[in-house]
Design an enzyme around this catalytic site. Structure first.
Site, PDB file in Angstrom:
ATOM      1  N   SER A 218     -53.525 -10.170 -23.064  1.00 11.02           N
ATOM      2  CA  SER A 218     -54.348  -9.957 -21.876  1.00 11.02           C
ATOM      3  C   SER A 218     -55.164 -11.218 -21.604  1.00 11.02           C
ATOM      4  CB  SER A 218     -55.228  -8.724 -22.065  1.00 11.02           C
ATOM      5  OG  SER A 218     -55.871  -8.376 -20.859  1.00 11.02           O
ATOM      6  N   ASP A 459     -46.610  -3.330 -17.173  1.00  7.64           N
ATOM      7  CA  ASP A 459     -48.015  -3.729 -17.191  1.00  7.64           C
ATOM      8  C   ASP A 459     -48.620  -3.352 -15.842  1.00  7.64           C
ATOM      9  OD1 ASP A 459     -50.474  -5.167 -17.096  1.00  7.64           O
ATOM     10  OD2 ASP A 459     -49.692  -6.620 -18.545  1.00  7.64           O
ATOM     11  N   HIS A 496     -49.578  -2.529 -20.578  1.00  8.30           N
ATOM     12  CA  HIS A 496     -50.428  -3.708 -20.736  1.00  8.30           C
ATOM     13  C   HIS A 496     -50.705  -3.964 -22.219  1.00  8.30           C
ATOM     14  CE1 HIS A 496     -53.258  -6.797 -19.773  1.00  8.30           C
ATOM     15  NE2 HIS A 496     -54.247  -6.169 -20.375  1.00  8.30           N
TER      16      HIS A 496
END
Length: 587
Positions: A218, A459, A496
């Site tokens: 991330s 994601d 994600h």
């Protein structure tokens, strides 16, 4: 001198010269490795790290480095920390801070807080653990970042560093009012901490690390990609998961997305009513019906993501409600919104603002919904856009109504503030948050360093199609030879950073070490589902009809996993082959 003696002497001279050539070549090779510079465009092979032993822990409290204060240095016994059911060996815990100051803008005290964990038995390696979100807290420096990591960096013998990136309060974006805090969050904390950490390692073990790595997912994946551009001479390996390397644009796109969902939400305060779980299942099943068998096996996974984007048509393939919504179909209005959101944020005149997203059945997961429907209107995306990425920052009063800010955000005008700067905020968000030149990695390449990037196809916040676009451009810039130093792995079904109906457990860091230090390029990485009984933690999104330890090969883009023969639950039954669809429509 007669001809016979002359020839004999000449032959002797030639033999002597030839005998010297290997020595000269070896000396040159050693010199190239030591200097980390390839000759004539070649990429040097770096030597493996060598183990070492901790000299003394407690004396590190007196470690002397400019603008650095050590607040703790103590031994942590074996078993005080654990991972995946295994005890972590004895190590030294060091905590401190750098560059403490009082802001002239907001009057708050700032510092770059950090933690290092130094194993007694050291592998000779350093790992910068880049953390996610807005940073703001010193996460334990264990070297964990992927889904259910069975062996973290500390267990692998790394000296690991973690930091808060220069501010405190992971849910408090008001640090964006301070210009230096913005820069530290964007990239300068990494540049400040890295030489300090290497010096501390030298103090602890009597030498600096042989090999240095930076890894994260991330925002941490963004840190790793930025480091590959800005600090390539400091690191040998870069592991970037779900990299938000265009984070300001994606955050703005989240607000635009919220506006689209609001058009069909039955409750404006709960955007998930625009596409609740049962209707997401309808959409996911339509994707599976069209794309599941493209890899020659119907198994609830879409391996050929590229081709799926060509053959799947949301208007044609999703059941349309003839009457009211009943959970078995989507209305024409919902289908249009889904089509718009997946096509990516666009200005009012149709210009692309952020990348399209790939249609993938992983959208059924709650993680996907959390990003699309909740983060986009909460104190995550709206406040990040308002306080950290906009120049000048919004008035703090907007935090009182983040839903209203998101739904009334003007992409055409307010969206442009991420590109702006002024006398106080001298770098725009797109300057301090993104790699300066993401497709030029000459320094990294020429040093022998390597990069592995991985990204889930489902994601919900950072588009894997955007990452694929970056890799295509990188590859073109290096004449289709980017795979010599950088490889991208797109993970079907994964959300994600982790989760989703996917095989999301794999050893990315180990694969990177093998490539950097032993020249073993990752032609495939075996990944496993985290079903019932998984020691790294169970992924609730794993379908009940999968084997709990289903495995699949992660293939370097643009290759995809294709079933050949054998047990459909094991990776050895698949090969990495070219996509049958070529570059996708949104790549």
């Amino acid at each position: 001198m007669n001809k016979k003696k002359h020839f004999s002497l000449l032959l002797t001279v030639i033999l002597v010269i030839m005998s010297l050539i290997p020595s000269v070549a070896m000396a040159n090779n050693e010199s190239a490795l030591k200097s980390n510079k390839g000759a004539n465009g070649s990429i040097p092979q770096l030597s493996p790290a060598q183990p070492g032993e901790l000299i003394d822990c407690e004396r590190l409290v007196s470690f002397d480095f400019p603008s650095t204060v050590i607040t703790k240095a103590e031994l942590v016994p074996k078993g005080a920390e654990s991972n995946a059911g295994q005890p972590i060996e004895e190590h030294c815990l060091v905590q401190g801070k750098m560059n403490e100051r009082v802001s002239s803008v907001d009057g708050q005290t700032y510092a770059i807080g950090f933690e290092m964990r130094l194993p007694v038995d050291w592998a000779g390696r350093f790992l910068y653990q880049a953390n996610g979100g807005l940073d703001g807290s010193v996460v334990r420096a264990l070297g964990s970042f992927t889904g259910g990591q069975l062996e973290n960096g500390l267990q692998m013998g790394f000296a690991v560093l973690s930091s808060d990136a220069g501010h405190t309060g992971s849910q408090n974006p008001l640090f964006g009012l301070d210009p230096q805090a913005r820069l530290d969050y964007g990239y300068q904390a990494v540049g400040t901490l890295t030489p300090m950490a290497k010096s501390l390692i030298e103090e602890a073990y009597g030498r600096e690390p042989d090999r240095s790595y930076i890894a994260g997912t991330s925002n941490g994946g963004r840190h790793a990609m930025v480091a590959a551009s800005r600090y390539a001479d400091e690191y040998d390996g870069f592991l970037a998961g779900a990299p938000g390397f265009n984070l300001p644009k994606s955050a703005v796109a989240q607000l635009w997305g919220a506006q689209q969902w609001a058009k069909v939400a039955t409750d404006i305060n709960d955007l998930e009513t625009a596409l609740p779980p049962d209707e997401r299942q309808v959409l996911a099943q339509a994707i599976l019906d069209r794309c599941d068998g493209l890899d020659r096996l119907v198994d609830g996974m879409v391996q050929d993501i590229e081709r799926c984007q060509k053959v799947f048509d949301v208007e044609r393939d999703v059941p349309t409600c003839e009457l009211e919504r009943d959970g078995t179909c989507l209305t024409e209005e919902q289908i249009q919104v889904v089509k718009d959101v997946f096509a990516g944020a666009r200005t009012s005149d149709g210009e692309e603002f952020y990348s399209a997203f790939s249609f993938d059945p992983g959208l059924v997961s709650d993680g996907w919904a959390s990003w699309k429907f909740r983060s986009s209107i909460s104190n995550r995306d709206p406040v990040a856009v308002g306080y950290i990425f906009s120049t000048p920052p919004e008035d703090p009063s907007m935090m009182e109504d983040t839903l209203g800010f998101a739904l009334n955000f003007d992409l055409d005008t307010q969206g442009q503030t991420i590109y702006e700067s002024n006398e106080r905020y001298t770098e725009s968000a797109m300057e301090f948050m993104t790699p300066p030149n993401p497709t030029n990695l000459d320094t990294m390449r020429n040093s022998g360093a390597k990069m592995i990037v991985y990204h889930g196809a489902s994601d919900g916040v950072f588009s894997s199609a955007d990452t694929a676009r970056w890799y295509n451009e990188l590859n073109a810039n290096y004449r289709n030879k980017a795979d010599e130093f950088a490889r991208f792995f797109e993970i079907p079904g994964m959300g994600h950073s982790r989760g989703g109906p996917a095989t999301d457990q794999f050893d990315g860091l180990g694969s990177l070490i093998d490539w950097v230090e032993y020249g073993k390029a990752p032609d495939r990485i075996t990944a496993t589902a985290r079903g019932e009984g998984n020691p790294g933690g169970v992924n609730p999104d794993v379908p009940s009809d999968w084997a709990s330890d289903r495995s699949r090969p992660l293939c370097p883009y643009p290759l995809v996993a294709r079933y050949t023969k054998g047990d459909p639950e094991v990776a050895s039954s698949f090969e990495c082959k070219p996509s049958s669809g070529g570059p996708g429509l949104n790549r």
